[in-house]
Design a protein around this motif. Structure first.
Motif, mmCIF file in Angstrom:
data_model
loop_
_atom_site.group_PDB
_atom_site.id
_atom_site.type_symbol
_atom_site.label_atom_id
_atom_site.label_comp_id
_atom_site.label_asym_id
_atom_site.label_seq_id
_atom_site.Cartn_x
_atom_site.Cartn_y
_atom_site.Cartn_z
ATOM 1 N N THR A 1 11.147 16.402 19.831
ATOM 2 C CA THR A 1 12.129 15.375 20.117
ATOM 3 C C THR A 1 12.618 14.447 18.989
ATOM 4 O OG1 THR A 1 11.658 15.386 22.581
ATOM 5 C CG2 THR A 1 13.033 13.411 21.680
ATOM 6 N N SER A 2 11.548 13.899 18.353
ATOM 7 C CA SER A 2 11.539 12.996 17.090
ATOM 8 C C SER A 2 12.112 13.865 16.024
ATOM 9 C CB SER A 2 10.403 12.337 16.645
ATOM 10 O OG SER A 2 9.869 11.522 17.854
ATOM 11 N N PHE A 3 11.665 14.843 15.728
ATOM 12 C CA PHE A 3 11.913 15.701 14.445
ATOM 13 C C PHE A 3 13.377 16.252 14.985
ATOM 14 C CE2 PHE A 3 7.353 16.539 13.968
ATOM 15 C CZ PHE A 3 7.496 16.624 12.387
ATOM 16 N N ASN A 4 13.883 16.655 16.162
ATOM 17 C CA ASN A 4 15.146 17.189 16.268
ATOM 18 C C ASN A 4 16.354 15.940 15.761
ATOM 19 O OD1 ASN A 4 14.242 19.425 17.380
ATOM 20 N ND2 ASN A 4 14.396 19.228 19.470
ATOM 21 N N ILE A 5 15.763 14.562 16.262
ATOM 22 C CA ILE A 5 16.801 13.492 16.326
ATOM 23 C C ILE A 5 16.979 13.198 14.632
ATOM 24 C CG2 ILE A 5 16.886 10.939 16.400
ATOM 25 C CD1 ILE A 5 15.569 11.234 19.138
ATOM 26 N N LEU A 6 15.954 13.559 13.970
ATOM 27 C CA LEU A 6 16.137 13.237 12.523
ATOM 28 C C LEU A 6 16.950 14.384 11.777
ATOM 29 C CD1 LEU A 6 15.520 11.603 10.077
ATOM 30 C CD2 LEU A 6 13.242 12.831 9.901
ATOM 31 N N MET A 7 16.613 15.611 12.225
ATOM 32 C CA MET A 7 17.375 16.613 11.813
ATOM 33 C C MET A 7 19.022 16.542 12.255
ATOM 34 S SD MET A 7 14.814 20.069 11.940
ATOM 35 C CE MET A 7 14.595 19.974 13.685
ATOM 36 N N ASP A 8 19.084 16.083 13.341
ATOM 37 C CA ASP A 8 20.595 16.146 13.789
ATOM 38 C C ASP A 8 21.165 14.943 12.979
ATOM 39 O OD1 ASP A 8 22.586 16.498 15.389
ATOM 40 O OD2 ASP A 8 21.969 15.147 17.121
ATOM 41 N N MET A 9 20.580 13.740 12.747
ATOM 42 C CA MET A 9 21.215 12.675 12.067
ATOM 43 C C MET A 9 21.554 13.125 10.499
ATOM 44 S SD MET A 9 18.674 9.731 13.056
ATOM 45 C CE MET A 9 19.196 8.484 11.814
ATOM 46 N N LEU A 10 20.382 13.938 9.839
ATOM 47 C CA LEU A 10 20.633 14.585 8.545
ATOM 48 C C LEU A 10 22.014 15.607 8.672
ATOM 49 C CD1 LEU A 10 16.872 14.938 7.406
ATOM 50 C CD2 LEU A 10 18.623 13.525 6.354
ATOM 51 N N PHE A 11 22.025 16.252 9.736
ATOM 52 C CA PHE A 11 23.282 17.187 9.753
ATOM 53 C C PHE A 11 24.462 16.355 9.864
ATOM 54 C CE2 PHE A 11 25.776 20.192 11.682
ATOM 55 C CZ PHE A 11 25.464 21.558 11.407
ATOM 56 N N ILE A 12 24.467 15.526 10.698
ATOM 57 C CA ILE A 12 25.787 14.858 10.897
ATOM 58 C C ILE A 12 26.107 14.007 9.354
ATOM 59 C CG2 ILE A 12 26.712 12.778 11.806
ATOM 60 C CD1 ILE A 12 24.961 13.072 14.148
ATOM 61 N N LYS A 13 25.301 13.693 8.582
ATOM 62 C CA LYS A 13 25.469 13.097 7.308
ATOM 63 C C LYS A 13 25.782 14.213 6.040
ATOM 64 C CE LYS A 13 25.049 8.845 8.412
ATOM 65 N NZ LYS A 13 25.940 7.608 7.914
ATOM 66 N N GLY A 14 25.669 15.627 6.615
ATOM 67 C CA GLY A 14 25.897 16.659 5.674
ATOM 68 C C GLY A 14 24.766 16.985 4.654
ATOM 69 N N LYS A 15 23.544 16.226 5.214
ATOM 70 C CA LYS A 15 22.381 16.522 4.260
ATOM 71 C C LYS A 15 21.487 17.751 4.811
ATOM 72 C CE LYS A 15 22.020 11.448 2.985
ATOM 73 N NZ LYS A 15 22.366 11.669 1.744
ATOM 74 N N TYR A 16 22.247 18.781 4.721
ATOM 75 C CA TYR A 16 21.706 20.171 5.028
ATOM 76 C C TYR A 16 20.133 20.767 4.687
ATOM 77 C CZ TYR A 16 26.305 20.440 6.843
ATOM 78 O OH TYR A 16 27.560 20.029 6.997
ATOM 79 N N LYS A 17 20.101 20.469 3.097
ATOM 80 C CA LYS A 17 18.810 20.619 2.412
ATOM 81 C C LYS A 17 17.661 19.977 3.024
ATOM 82 C CE LYS A 17 20.844 22.530 -1.881
ATOM 83 N NZ LYS A 17 20.853 22.436 -3.256
ATOM 84 N N SER A 18 17.895 18.409 3.173
ATOM 85 C CA SER A 18 17.069 17.594 3.651
ATOM 86 C C SER A 18 16.724 17.945 5.009
ATOM 87 C CB SER A 18 17.625 16.066 3.584
ATOM 88 O OG SER A 18 17.782 15.833 2.254
ATOM 89 N N ALA A 19 17.533 18.337 5.957
ATOM 90 C CA ALA A 19 17.169 18.819 7.248
ATOM 91 C C ALA A 19 16.470 19.786 7.374
ATOM 92 C CB ALA A 19 18.654 19.070 8.153
#
Length: 243
Positions: free
Chosen positions: A22-40
């Motif tokens: 869950t925590s990983f998903n939230i962080l990846m989702d936040m990065l995705f929304i910001k367009g930071k796909y490589k970081s995600a």
């Protein structure tokens, strides 16, 4: 937000910080929304390195990240994760599979896209219909026009939801048949019927893929309805996700 500020630190600092998906998903989702796909993707890889069990949402995010990166490397990551999931017996949602199909198509891997699509259960959603059309555009134009013809038939029950096609996808069909007068005439006739019956949407395939249904609780965003120009079929905005 503490979670976001934490991400400014090196990736290895995540080790031991999160205990479940869950925590990983939230962080990846936040990065995705910001367009930071490589970081995600880095977060996804760290999650895998820590042997954290993937949830259905994790696979959706993973394949969406790979789709957005749209590179041979991300295609390999997506393919590997999918194969491992099937071996482990993990359930892959229709939405996750749609991202995998779209990525395969973007990488000109039509055979792979066809294989993944064939394993989708109940492929009647608007995304699936348009992905099926995209597959046939690259492999079988006769089947493509047949799908459009069937969609215009008037013998469908009023209780059955009409198929809808993306203006962008239909533009690709027209591009394929433009040099064959007979096929072009057939397409233009079908296109006109689809428009009249309200079966054409201005949403791009990318926008349809990234849309989050209202009944799903997620940080992911809703569609920006002005996604494509009716005249040029080009995206009006590169940002499909809310800030």
């Amino acid at each position: 937000m503490y979670l976001w500020s934490r991400w400014t630190e090196p990736i290895h600092h995540l080790r031991g910080f999160f205990s479940d998906s869950t925590s990983f998903n939230i962080l990846m989702d936040m990065l995705f929304i910001k367009g930071k796909y490589k970081s995600a993707l880095e977060v996804l890889i760290e999650m895998k390195n820590q042997d954290v069990k993937f949830s259905k949402d994790t696979y959706v995010l993973a394949f969406a990240i790979c789709y957005k990166l749209n590179s041979p490397e991300s295609f390999k990551v997506c393919t590997t994760l999918r194969e491992e999931a099937l071996i482990k017996g993990d359930i892959l949602s229709r939405r996750a599979s749609c991202f995998a199909v779209a990525l395969a198509l973007n990488q000109n891997q039509v055979e792979k896209a066809t294989s993944i699509f064939s394993q989708i259960m109940n492929p009647e959603s608007i995304i699936c219909i348009n992905l099926r059309l995209m597959i046939h555009i690259q492999s079988n134009m006769s089947k493509t026009l047949e799908i459009l013809k069937d969609a215009t038939e008037g013998n469908v029950s009023k209780f059955v939801k009409k198929l809808k096609f993306s203006e962008e996808v239909l533009a690709k069909v027209r591009e394929k048949v433009k040099d064959v007068p007979a096929l072009l005439a057939t397409f233009d006739e079908l296109y006109g019927k689809l428009h009249i019956s309200g079966q054409v949407t201005a949403y791009t395939l990318d926008a349809l893929l990234c849309h989050t249904p209202k009944d799903l609780k997620s940080h992911a965003v809703h569609l920006n309805k002005r996604t494509v120009s009716r005249r040029t079929f080009q995206p009006l905005s590169q940002s499909l996700w809310a800030e």
